[in-house]
Scaffold this motif. Sequence first.
Motif, mmCIF file in Angstrom:
data_model
loop_
_atom_site.group_PDB
_atom_site.id
_atom_site.type_symbol
_atom_site.label_atom_id
_atom_site.label_comp_id
_atom_site.label_asym_id
_atom_site.label_seq_id
_atom_site.Cartn_x
_atom_site.Cartn_y
_atom_site.Cartn_z
ATOM 1 N N TRP A 36 0.855 -1.182 0.000
ATOM 2 C CA TRP A 36 0.000 0.000 0.000
ATOM 3 C C TRP A 36 0.894 1.236 0.000
ATOM 4 C CZ3 TRP A 36 -5.085 0.122 -0.836
ATOM 5 C CH2 TRP A 36 -5.834 -1.049 -0.625
ATOM 6 N N TYR A 37 0.604 2.144 -0.890
ATOM 7 C CA TYR A 37 1.315 3.403 -0.993
ATOM 8 C C TYR A 37 0.301 4.532 -0.894
ATOM 9 C CZ TYR A 37 5.352 0.795 -2.746
ATOM 10 O OH TYR A 37 6.413 -0.063 -2.866
ATOM 11 N N ARG A 38 0.788 5.723 -0.611
ATOM 12 C CA ARG A 38 -0.112 6.869 -0.582
ATOM 13 C C ARG A 38 0.577 8.092 -1.154
ATOM 14 N NH1 ARG A 38 -0.551 7.759 6.002
ATOM 15 N NH2 ARG A 38 1.554 8.615 6.336
ATOM 16 N N GLN A 39 -0.257 8.991 -1.663
ATOM 17 C CA GLN A 39 0.259 10.237 -2.219
ATOM 18 C C GLN A 39 -0.676 11.362 -1.820
ATOM 19 O OE1 GLN A 39 0.984 10.224 -6.464
ATOM 20 N NE2 GLN A 39 2.432 11.907 -6.251
ATOM 21 N N ALA A 40 -0.132 12.293 -1.058
ATOM 22 C CA ALA A 40 -0.870 13.479 -0.653
ATOM 23 C C ALA A 40 -0.616 14.585 -1.677
ATOM 24 C CB ALA A 40 -0.429 13.920 0.732
ATOM 25 N N PRO A 41 -1.498 15.561 -1.761
ATOM 26 C CA PRO A 41 -1.313 16.646 -2.729
ATOM 27 C C PRO A 41 0.032 17.337 -2.539
ATOM 28 C CG PRO A 41 -3.504 16.724 -1.825
ATOM 29 C CD PRO A 41 -2.764 15.682 -1.045
ATOM 30 N N GLY A 42 0.773 17.485 -3.632
ATOM 31 C CA GLY A 42 2.051 18.169 -3.587
ATOM 32 C C GLY A 42 3.194 17.361 -3.022
ATOM 33 N N LYS A 43 2.937 16.091 -2.705
ATOM 34 C CA LYS A 43 3.979 15.246 -2.127
ATOM 35 C C LYS A 43 4.242 14.035 -3.011
ATOM 36 C CE LYS A 43 3.268 16.526 2.702
ATOM 37 N NZ LYS A 43 3.102 16.022 4.098
ATOM 38 N N GLN A 44 5.395 13.417 -2.769
ATOM 39 C CA GLN A 44 5.730 12.212 -3.516
ATOM 40 C C GLN A 44 4.961 11.001 -2.970
ATOM 41 O OE1 GLN A 44 10.065 11.846 -3.362
ATOM 42 N NE2 GLN A 44 10.193 12.738 -5.415
ATOM 43 N N ARG A 45 4.770 10.044 -3.831
ATOM 44 C CA ARG A 45 4.147 8.800 -3.395
ATOM 45 C C ARG A 45 5.102 8.081 -2.439
ATOM 46 N NH1 ARG A 45 1.133 5.168 -7.856
ATOM 47 N NH2 ARG A 45 0.386 7.302 -8.273
ATOM 48 N N GLU A 46 4.546 7.541 -1.355
ATOM 49 C CA GLU A 46 5.386 6.890 -0.363
ATOM 50 C C GLU A 46 4.799 5.535 0.036
ATOM 51 O OE1 GLU A 46 5.514 9.165 3.272
ATOM 52 O OE2 GLU A 46 3.351 9.080 3.562
ATOM 53 N N LEU A 47 5.703 4.647 0.440
ATOM 54 C CA LEU A 47 5.280 3.343 0.928
ATOM 55 C C LEU A 47 4.617 3.496 2.291
ATOM 56 C CD1 LEU A 47 5.334 0.184 0.826
ATOM 57 C CD2 LEU A 47 7.537 0.354 2.007
ATOM 58 N N VAL A 48 3.478 2.841 2.456
ATOM 59 C CA VAL A 48 2.792 2.794 3.739
ATOM 60 C C VAL A 48 3.088 1.468 4.425
ATOM 61 C CG1 VAL A 48 0.564 2.832 4.909
ATOM 62 C CG2 VAL A 48 0.971 4.331 2.944
ATOM 63 N N ALA A 49 2.846 0.375 3.699
ATOM 64 C CA ALA A 49 3.059 -0.964 4.250
ATOM 65 C C ALA A 49 3.161 -1.957 3.112
ATOM 66 C CB ALA A 49 1.919 -1.352 5.184
ATOM 67 N N SER A 50 3.870 -3.055 3.375
ATOM 68 C CA SER A 50 3.962 -4.111 2.380
ATOM 69 C C SER A 50 3.937 -5.464 3.072
ATOM 70 C CB SER A 50 5.220 -3.959 1.534
ATOM 71 O OG SER A 50 6.366 -4.109 2.332
ATOM 72 N N ILE A 51 3.562 -6.472 2.291
ATOM 73 C CA ILE A 51 3.527 -7.843 2.805
ATOM 74 C C ILE A 51 4.023 -8.770 1.698
ATOM 75 C CG2 ILE A 51 1.064 -8.079 2.199
ATOM 76 C CD1 ILE A 51 0.833 -9.884 4.734
ATOM 77 N N THR A 52 4.976 -9.608 2.037
ATOM 78 C CA THR A 52 5.560 -10.504 1.048
ATOM 79 C C THR A 52 4.674 -11.724 0.836
ATOM 80 O OG1 THR A 52 6.792 -11.815 2.645
ATOM 81 C CG2 THR A 52 7.848 -9.799 1.828
#
Length: 115
Positions: A36-52
Amino acid sequence: QVQLVESGGGLVQAGGSLRLSCAGSGIIFRTYTMGWYRQAPGKQRELVASITSGGGTNYADSVKGRFTISRDNAKNTVYLQMNSLKPEDTAVYYCRATMVIRDYWGQGTQVTVSS
C-alpha cells in the motif's frame, strides 16, 4: 489482463478507522509482494506498508502501531486496517503488486481524515 481494484476509502474523523481492500485478478496473487502506498497533494508517493508472499510485513515509521496490512490469498485480496487516523494520513492510497520485474498498480482510493 491484470487488475488491482481498491475499495474502502472515504471521509473519517480524526481518531477513526477505515479498512482498505485491494482485489487482484490476472496474476498468481499468492506469489506477489503486495504493498500500500499513498500520495498526498504536492507530495511524492510513499510506501505505507507491504507484505511478502511469505507473510513478512514492513511499515512506514509514521503508521507503525496504527496500521496493519494483511492478505487473504484465497480471496486474492490484500487489506490495510487503519486505526487512530490523523489528518496527515489524508491521501490517495494505491495498491501495488510486485514480483521480480512485474509491477502493477491500482487506480487508487481517496482517504480523507478531518480534524
